[in-house]
Scaffold this motif. Structure first.
Motif, PDB file in Angstrom:
ATOM      1  N   ARG A   1      16.999   4.289 -12.974  1.00 38.67           N
ATOM      2  CA  ARG A   1      16.091   5.384 -12.610  1.00 38.67           C
ATOM      3  C   ARG A   1      15.239   5.060 -11.385  1.00 38.67           C
ATOM      4  NH1 ARG A   1      15.409   9.323 -16.499  1.00 38.67           N
ATOM      5  NH2 ARG A   1      13.292   9.641 -15.740  1.00 38.67           N
ATOM      6  N   CYS A   2      15.394   3.858 -10.850  1.00 35.68           N
ATOM      7  CA  CYS A   2      14.635   3.456  -9.657  1.00 35.68           C
ATOM      8  C   CYS A   2      15.506   3.738  -8.431  1.00 35.68           C
ATOM      9  CB  CYS A   2      14.274   1.975  -9.736  1.00 35.68           C
ATOM     10  SG  CYS A   2      13.226   1.424  -8.376  1.00 35.68           S
TER      11      CYS A   2
ATOM     12  N   LEU B   1       7.156  -2.310  -7.794  1.00 31.69           N
ATOM     13  CA  LEU B   1       5.971  -2.500  -8.629  1.00 31.69           C
ATOM     14  C   LEU B   1       5.478  -1.176  -9.207  1.00 31.69           C
ATOM     15  CD1 LEU B   1       4.067  -5.191  -6.551  1.00 31.69           C
ATOM     16  CD2 LEU B   1       5.427  -5.515  -8.630  1.00 31.69           C
ATOM     17  N   GLU B   2       5.537  -0.108  -8.414  1.00 30.05           N
ATOM     18  CA  GLU B   2       5.134   1.207  -8.911  1.00 30.05           C
ATOM     19  C   GLU B   2       6.091   1.686  -9.997  1.00 30.05           C
ATOM     20  OE1 GLU B   2       4.801   3.711  -5.460  1.00 30.05           O
ATOM     21  OE2 GLU B   2       2.849   2.862  -4.913  1.00 30.05           O
ATOM     22  N   PHE B   3       7.396   1.424  -9.827  1.00 31.07           N
ATOM     23  CA  PHE B   3       8.373   1.812 -10.842  1.00 31.07           C
ATOM     24  C   PHE B   3       8.095   1.083 -12.154  1.00 31.07           C
ATOM     25  CE2 PHE B   3      12.282   0.860 -13.137  1.00 31.07           C
ATOM     26  CZ  PHE B   3      12.672   2.151 -13.482  1.00 31.07           C
ATOM     27  N   VAL B   4       7.833  -0.213 -12.065  1.00 35.66           N
ATOM     28  CA  VAL B   4       7.537  -1.004 -13.265  1.00 35.66           C
ATOM     29  C   VAL B   4       6.278  -0.462 -13.945  1.00 35.66           C
ATOM     30  CG1 VAL B   4       6.854  -3.282 -14.118  1.00 35.66           C
ATOM     31  CG2 VAL B   4       8.724  -3.074 -12.465  1.00 35.66           C
ATOM     32  N   ALA B   5       5.230  -0.243 -13.184  1.00 42.14           N
ATOM     33  CA  ALA B   5       3.974   0.260 -13.748  1.00 42.14           C
ATOM     34  C   ALA B   5       4.174   1.624 -14.400  1.00 42.14           C
ATOM     35  CB  ALA B   5       2.906   0.338 -12.664  1.00 42.14           C
ATOM     36  N   GLN B   6       4.886   2.506 -13.724  1.00 42.29           N
ATOM     37  CA  GLN B   6       5.130   3.846 -14.259  1.00 42.29           C
ATOM     38  C   GLN B   6       5.951   3.758 -15.541  1.00 42.29           C
ATOM     39  OE1 GLN B   6       7.472   6.358 -11.714  1.00 42.29           O
ATOM     40  NE2 GLN B   6       6.965   8.197 -12.839  1.00 42.29           N
ATOM     41  N   SER B   7       6.954   2.888 -15.563  1.00 41.47           N
ATOM     42  CA  SER B   7       7.796   2.726 -16.749  1.00 41.47           C
ATOM     43  C   SER B   7       6.987   2.209 -17.928  1.00 41.47           C
ATOM     44  CB  SER B   7       8.954   1.769 -16.458  1.00 41.47           C
ATOM     45  OG  SER B   7       9.804   2.307 -15.472  1.00 41.47           O
ATOM     46  N   LEU B   8       6.079   1.287 -17.672  1.00 46.76           N
ATOM     47  CA  LEU B   8       5.267   0.727 -18.746  1.00 46.76           C
ATOM     48  C   LEU B   8       4.284   1.757 -19.295  1.00 46.76           C
ATOM     49  CD1 LEU B   8       4.626  -2.835 -17.331  1.00 46.76           C
ATOM     50  CD2 LEU B   8       6.204  -2.167 -19.154  1.00 46.76           C
ATOM     51  N   ARG B   9       3.749   2.599 -18.407  1.00 48.35           N
ATOM     52  CA  ARG B   9       2.844   3.658 -18.872  1.00 48.35           C
ATOM     53  C   ARG B   9       3.581   4.681 -19.718  1.00 48.35           C
ATOM     54  NH1 ARG B   9       0.698   3.154 -13.600  1.00 48.35           N
ATOM     55  NH2 ARG B   9       1.992   4.862 -12.885  1.00 48.35           N
ATOM     56  N   ALA B  10       4.858   4.878 -19.451  1.00 45.99           N
ATOM     57  CA  ALA B  10       5.642   5.893 -20.149  1.00 45.99           C
ATOM     58  C   ALA B  10       6.256   5.364 -21.437  1.00 45.99           C
ATOM     59  CB  ALA B  10       6.752   6.410 -19.226  1.00 45.99           C
ATOM     60  N   ASP B  11       6.014   4.088 -21.771  1.00 48.03           N
ATOM     61  CA  ASP B  11       6.590   3.480 -22.968  1.00 48.03           C
ATOM     62  C   ASP B  11       6.069   4.212 -24.205  1.00 48.03           C
ATOM     63  OD1 ASP B  11       8.031   1.747 -24.521  1.00 48.03           O
ATOM     64  OD2 ASP B  11       6.594   0.095 -24.365  1.00 48.03           O
TER      65      ASP B  11
END
Length: 81
Positions: A8-9, A62-72
């Motif tokens: 998805r990135c 880094l933004e993708f990782v952060a966004q993915s973690l927020r959407a967990d």
């Protein structure tokens, strides 16, 4: 913690015949894992200098990782802390 869905990135790809199918920056042989692992000990500027990546690529990952973690999502039946 959920596994990141790197498909998805938009700046990352996995090509079976390239670096054993590892997730790499599009059009390169540079694994994303290499950048993330090196950010433990190096600054973003040092990573950019030592690896052939741009600030935009590092920021996008880094933004993708952060966004993915927020959407967990919280699993069904689990109560948030």
């Amino acid at each position: 913690m959920a596994t990141l869905d790197w498909s998805r990135c938009p700046i990352i790809e996995s090509v079976p015949d390239r670096v054993g199918g590892a997730w790499v920056f599009k059009g390169t042989r540079l694994p994303v894992a290499t950048i993330i692992e090196n950010l433990e000990d190096l600054s973003v500027d040092e990573v950019i200098e030592q690896f052939d990546v741009t600030r935009e690529q590092v920021t996008a990952v880094l933004e993708f990782v952060a966004q993915s973690l927020r959407a967990d999502p919280v699993p069904a039946g689990a109560r948030p802390l």
